[in-house]
Design an enzyme around this catalytic site. Structure first.
Site, PDB file in Angstrom:
ATOM      1  N   ASN A 109       0.862  -1.193   0.000  1.00 49.20           N
ATOM      2  CA  ASN A 109       0.000   0.000   0.000  1.00 49.20           C
ATOM      3  C   ASN A 109       0.890   1.232   0.000  1.00 49.20           C
ATOM      4  OD1 ASN A 109      -2.459   1.505   0.261  1.00 49.20           O
ATOM      5  ND2 ASN A 109      -2.000   1.793   2.430  1.00 49.20           N
ATOM      6  N   HIS A 111       0.841   5.277   1.343  1.00 42.50           N
ATOM      7  CA  HIS A 111       0.118   6.111   2.307  1.00 42.50           C
ATOM      8  C   HIS A 111       0.767   7.497   2.340  1.00 42.50           C
ATOM      9  CE1 HIS A 111      -2.388   6.945   5.756  1.00 42.50           C
ATOM     10  NE2 HIS A 111      -1.343   7.498   6.334  1.00 42.50           N
ATOM     11  N   SER A 138       4.814   6.890   2.459  1.00 47.17           N
ATOM     12  CA  SER A 138       5.322   5.569   2.856  1.00 47.17           C
ATOM     13  C   SER A 138       4.747   4.496   1.952  1.00 47.17           C
ATOM     14  CB  SER A 138       4.894   5.229   4.292  1.00 47.17           C
ATOM     15  OG  SER A 138       5.308   6.218   5.202  1.00 47.17           O
ATOM     16  N   ASP A 147      -2.860   0.635   7.973  1.00 40.76           N
ATOM     17  CA  ASP A 147      -1.569   1.301   7.720  1.00 40.76           C
ATOM     18  C   ASP A 147      -0.515   0.948   8.772  1.00 40.76           C
ATOM     19  OD1 ASP A 147      -2.789   2.614   5.499  1.00 40.76           O
ATOM     20  OD2 ASP A 147      -3.575   4.145   6.829  1.00 40.76           O
TER      21      ASP A 147
HETATM   22  C1  GRF Z   1      -3.017   8.491  -2.598  1.00 38.32           C
HETATM   23  O1  GRF Z   1      -2.764   9.710  -1.977  1.00 38.32           O
HETATM   24  C2  GRF Z   1      -2.535   7.341  -1.729  1.00 38.32           C
HETATM   25  O2  GRF Z   1      -1.465   7.693  -0.924  1.00 38.32           O
HETATM   26  C3  GRF Z   1      -3.738   7.051  -0.876  1.00 38.32           C
HETATM   27  O3  GRF Z   1      -4.843   7.264  -1.717  1.00 38.32           O
HETATM   28  C4  GRF Z   1      -4.508   8.216  -2.719  1.00 38.32           C
HETATM   29  C5  GRF Z   1      -4.881   7.613  -4.040  1.00 38.32           C
HETATM   30  O4  GRF Z   1      -4.790   8.538  -5.099  1.00 38.32           O
HETATM   31  N1  GRF Z   1      -3.650   5.711  -0.358  1.00 38.32           N
HETATM   32  P1  GRF Z   1      -4.916   8.042  -6.610  1.00 38.32           P
HETATM   33  O5  GRF Z   1      -6.305   7.384  -6.742  1.00 38.32           O
HETATM   34  O6  GRF Z   1      -3.806   7.078  -6.881  1.00 38.32           O
HETATM   35  O7  GRF Z   1      -4.845   9.288  -7.430  1.00 38.32           O
END
Ligand code: GRF
Length: 206
Positions: A109, A111, A138, A147
Site C-alpha cells: 500500500n 500512504h 510511505s 496502515d
Molecule cells: C493516494 O494519496 C494514496 O497515498 C492514498 O490514496 C490516494 C490515491 O490517489 N492511499 P490516486 O487514486 O492514486 O490518485
C-alpha cells in the site's frame, strides 16, 4: 510475458498512482499489470485500465453477502490472473483478515504520511492539523491493521510555511508517483524481504 512479475492493482478512485505504475512499469523490465480490481463501477481508475487494455474486475460490496465473501471472490480472480503482488493504489476498502493471510507479504500500500505517523483517513489533513513541519509518503506491506504493516520505503516532504493544502497535496502526489514504482521495481527484482528474526523489519538487498 508469462514468466514476468505480475501485478494486480486495486483502486477505488482517481487512479493517479495506477497511472504512474502503468506509465513507468507496465510491460517494462519484465513487469506486467495483469488486472485492476475495484469496488467502484464508475471509478476513473477503471477508465484508465480500459484505456491501457488491462482486464478489470469489479467487486462492489453490495453484490456480496459480506466483506469476507467479496474478498474471497476477489482473491479467486486475483489468483486466476496469476498475480505475484497486489498493489493497493487508493483502494478505500478494508481487507478481511482471511484475504491478508492468503496473500501475506504480497500486498503493498502507499500512504501519504511518514508512518507510523498519521495512519488512516486524511493523513494530509492530520499532518496539517498537528502542526507538523515535515510529512511524507510511505510504501508498506499490508497486515491486518490500518496502515500498520512493515515499511518498505519512505520519502520526506517539507510542509510549506504557508500551510497551503493544495500545494502540499501536489508535492505528495508527485512523490507518490515516483516512490511507488521504485518500490515495486525493487520487489519485482527480489531485493525486498522481511527480516526472518524480526517480521516488523524490511531488509532491502542492494
Ligand atoms: C493516494 O494519496 C494514496 O497515498 C492514498 O490514496 C490516494 C490515491 O490517489 N492511499 P490516486 O487514486 O492514486 O490518485
Amino acid at each position: 510475458m508469462s514468466d514476468g512479475f505480475k501485478l494486480v492493482v486495486l483502486a477505488s478512485g482517481t487512479g493517479s498512482n495506477l497511472q504512474a505504475i502503468l506509465d513507468r512499469l507496465h510491460l517494462r523490465e519484465g513487469i506486467e499489470v495483469v488486472g485492476v480490481g475495484s469496488d467502484k463501477r464508475g471509478a476513473p481508475a477503471i477508465e484508465r485500465s480500459r484505456a491501457a487494455r488491462i482486464p478489470v474486475g469489479i467487486f462492489p460490496r453490495e453484490d456480496f453477502g459480506d466483506r469476507g465473501e467479496r474478498d474471497a471472490a476477489m482473491a479467486e480472480w486475483i489468483e486466476e490472473r496469476g498475480a505475484d503482488l497486489i498493489v493497493l493504489a487508493g483502494y478505500m476498502q478494508l481487507l478481511s483478515a482471511a484475504f491478508v493471510e492468503r496473500f501475506r507479504n504480497r500486498i503493498v500500500n502507499i500512504h501519504p504520511a511518514l508512518l507510523p505517523a498519521f495512519p488512516g483517513l486524511d493523513a494530509i489533513g492530520q499532518a496539517l492539523a498537528a502542526g507538523a513541519n515535515v510529512t511524507g509518503v510511505s510504501v508498506h506491506f499490508v497486515d491486518e491493521g490500518v496502515d500498520t504493516g512493515p515499511v518498505i520505503a519512505q520519502r520526506e516532504i517539507e510542509i510549506p510555511a504557508d500551510r497551503d493544502r493544495a500545494a502540499l497535496e501536489l508535492a505528495i502526489h508527485a512523490t507518490e508517483h515516483q516512490l511507488y514504482p521504485e518500490a515495486i521495481r525493487m520487489i519485482a527484482a527480489g531485493k525486498v524481504r522481511i527480516d526472518a528474526d524480526d517480521p516488523r523489519q524490511v531488509v532491502i538487498d542492494e
